[in-house]
Enzyme design. Structure first.
Site, PDB file in Angstrom:
ATOM      1  N   LYS A 142     -50.304  39.584   9.554  1.00 26.22           N
ATOM      2  CA  LYS A 142     -51.480  38.712   9.469  1.00 26.22           C
ATOM      3  C   LYS A 142     -52.196  38.845   8.121  1.00 26.22           C
ATOM      4  CE  LYS A 142     -52.348  37.996  14.341  1.00 26.22           C
ATOM      5  NZ  LYS A 142     -53.228  38.087  15.496  1.00 26.22           N
TER       6      LYS A 142
HETATM    7  N1  GLU Z   1     -52.337  37.359  22.278  1.00 27.76           N
HETATM    8  C1  GLU Z   1     -50.965  37.697  21.969  1.00 27.76           C
HETATM    9  C2  GLU Z   1     -50.746  37.650  20.481  1.00 27.76           C
HETATM   10  O1  GLU Z   1     -51.486  37.005  19.770  1.00 27.76           O
HETATM   11  C3  GLU Z   1     -49.962  36.768  22.608  1.00 27.76           C
HETATM   12  C4  GLU Z   1     -49.924  36.949  24.054  1.00 27.76           C
HETATM   13  C5  GLU Z   1     -48.911  36.100  24.780  1.00 27.76           C
HETATM   14  O2  GLU Z   1     -48.597  35.001  24.332  1.00 27.76           O
HETATM   15  O3  GLU Z   1     -48.483  36.563  25.822  1.00 27.76           O
HETATM   16  O4  GLU Z   1     -49.838  38.284  20.004  1.00 27.76           O
END
Ligand code: GLU
Ligand code: ZN
Length: 317
Positions: free
Chosen positions: A250
């Protein structure tokens, strides 16, 4: 295939959206829109210490810039809200209650767990399987001596599932992962629990996400089962790699959507590049979302990681 698809994209506002995140979001959206289903946007902001101020707005703005829309989400509402996990604590508390007889407090410190590091590793990145130290300990002590995490006693045996992208998957959670944490010692609800509770409560039947989460899925299937929730179907999208063959981070400026936008890339150009990388277009020339909806088919999607460096170089130069 479920007759009516409810799919979602679930970003964590812990940083900027990068090319890999956006590509996965695009597949999640296309898979829903090509079947006239419902698309849900859920913000996974439970790990508050890691949440970055303003990141949610920037992520939503990047998604809208590409042309993606959603039928339910934090900004548009919907019948299964709230759509920010930080506002859904009651759901997680109820799930922990329901799982009560499969939970135990764990007071292992980081160094206790680090000592395991010499043990044989499972396939997952989190390190060696947890051997259940505290499962026995709690039978003898009334109250844990320090803030405790809550671990889930996993069921023995193999978990099987068929992934739309990755094919047949099998994992022995007890051996490879061991009992895993559902609520951390600092009281933060773990991703594994939150994602299952919310996918269940929001009637999600199609989970599309990055291949980095493939290892989490057998654990989540055990939780769906323990909570008596229907198990959605899964599609794990191969990761995007940089020139060095590393997965995108990121913090990496060159693959961050903000930076690409700043460098002047247009949404239709990026759609063409992503569509081509996914195997939905013969050439990387600009295209519309409509073109990609029409072209979308699971069988066509590329099963290999995508090295994005060549394309980026062309854009950034
Ligand atoms: N919030 C998770 C992420 O940004 C993804 C969760 C999911 O899609 O199960 O990596
Ligand atoms: Zn422990």
């Amino acid at each position: 295939m479920p007759s009516y698809v409810r799919g979602r994209y679930a970003p964590s506002p812990t940083g900027e959206l990068h090319l890999g995140n956006l590509r996965t979001a695009l597949v999640a959206w296309l898979a829903v829109r090509s079947s006239r289903g419902t698309f849900i946007l859920r913000v996974e902001d439970l790990d508050q210490p890691r949440v970055i101020e303003g990141a949610e707005e920037r992520i939503l703005d990047d998604l809208r810039w590409l042309g993606l829309d959603w039928d339910e989400g934090p900004d548009v509402g919907g019948a299964h809200g709230p759509y920010r996990q930080s506002e859904r604590m009651d759901f997680f508390a109820a799930a922990l209650q329901k799982l009560e007889n499969r939970l135990y407090p764990c007071t292992c410190s980081r160094s206790d767990l680090r000592r395991l590091a010499s043990a044989p590793h499972g396939p997952q990145e989190e390190g060696p399987a947890y051997p259940g130290f505290c499962r026995e300990k709690q039978r003898h002590t009334e109250r844990p001596p320090r803030p405790a995490a809550l671990r889930f006693s996993v069921a023995p045996g193999d978990v099987f599932f068929s992934d739309l992208m990755m094919g047949e998957i099998q994992q022995n959670v007890a051996q490879d992962v061991g009992d895993f944490v559902l609520r951390r010692a600092d009281q933060i609800i773990a991703y594994q629990l939150a994602v299952v509770v919310d996918d269940g409560a929001m009637n999600i039947n199609q989970v599309v996400r990055g291949a980095d989460l493939l290892d989490s899925t057998p654990r989540q299937i055990q939780l769906f089962q323990a909570l008596d929730l229907p198990i959605p179907r899964f599609a794990h999208i191969p990761l995007v790699l940089n020139a060095d063959g590393e997965r995108l981070a990121k913090r990496d400026q060159s693959t961050n959507i903000r930076a690409l936008r700043h460098a002047g890339i247009q949404a239709d150009e990026l759609l063409g590049i992503l569509g081509h990388s996914l195997g939905l277009r013969d050439t990387p020339g600009a295209c519309t979302l409509g073109h990609l909806v029409d072209a979308f088919a699971w069988e066509k999607l590329s099963r290999k990681p995508w090295v994005c460096s060549g394309v980026l170089k062309k854009i950034m130069d």
